[in-house]
Enzyme design. Sequence first.
Site, short mmCIF file in Angstrom:
data_model
loop_
_atom_site.label_atom_id
_atom_site.label_comp_id
_atom_site.label_asym_id
_atom_site.label_seq_id
_atom_site.Cartn_x
_atom_site.Cartn_y
_atom_site.Cartn_z
N ASP A 117 0.82 -1.21 0.00
CA ASP A 117 0.00 0.00 0.00
C ASP A 117 0.86 1.26 0.00
OD1 ASP A 117 -2.38 1.44 0.11
OD2 ASP A 117 -3.06 0.52 1.98
N ASP A 177 -10.50 3.44 0.15
CA ASP A 177 -10.77 2.37 1.13
C ASP A 177 -12.25 2.26 1.40
OD1 ASP A 177 -8.14 1.71 1.37
OD2 ASP A 177 -7.80 2.79 3.22
#
Length: 177
Positions: A117, A177
């Site tokens: 990430d 997200d």
Amino acid sequence: GYQADIGDWLTPNEKFPHGMGWLAEQVHARGFKAGLWLAPFMIGADSRLWQEHPDWAVQYPSAELRTGKPGRPYVAMVNWSQQCYAMDLTRPEAIEWLEHVFHTVFDDWGYDYVKIDFLYAGAVDGIRHDPNVTRAQAYRRGIETIRGAARDRFILGCGNPVAPSVGIVNGTRIGPD
């Protein structure tokens, strides 16, 4: 977060007293694949990695242009109650460290999958150790190193520049997200 800090990927915190290899074994014993989240191109200001290798951060370009001296470390983001610096992926020792981290995750600990990430940090616009390497080339060095350690295991890239990731990651998250 299993890690002691952002950048200290091989040091589990107190919530994981048996270690990460043990956890992967438990997941496998139940018939599942084990996956792990990392932000490998970030160095947390509170991490042991930062204390030991502050020279591994990309530098802001403006300070050097103004003063002729190396700039400040490039803050890729502020999260986890600290500044997180962008890793300079043109440093051979940083690449060797990445290789070691991911060989440990895959080969020693036994993970089948990684979600990596905040990968944009590997391509920020700043001053790197090797000025002849473009941002995209530096980023690509980093993810190619991870792919080399992963071999045929699944890599999900998140927060990554999409074009230079093609052919390296197996999937890319393109939404929030």
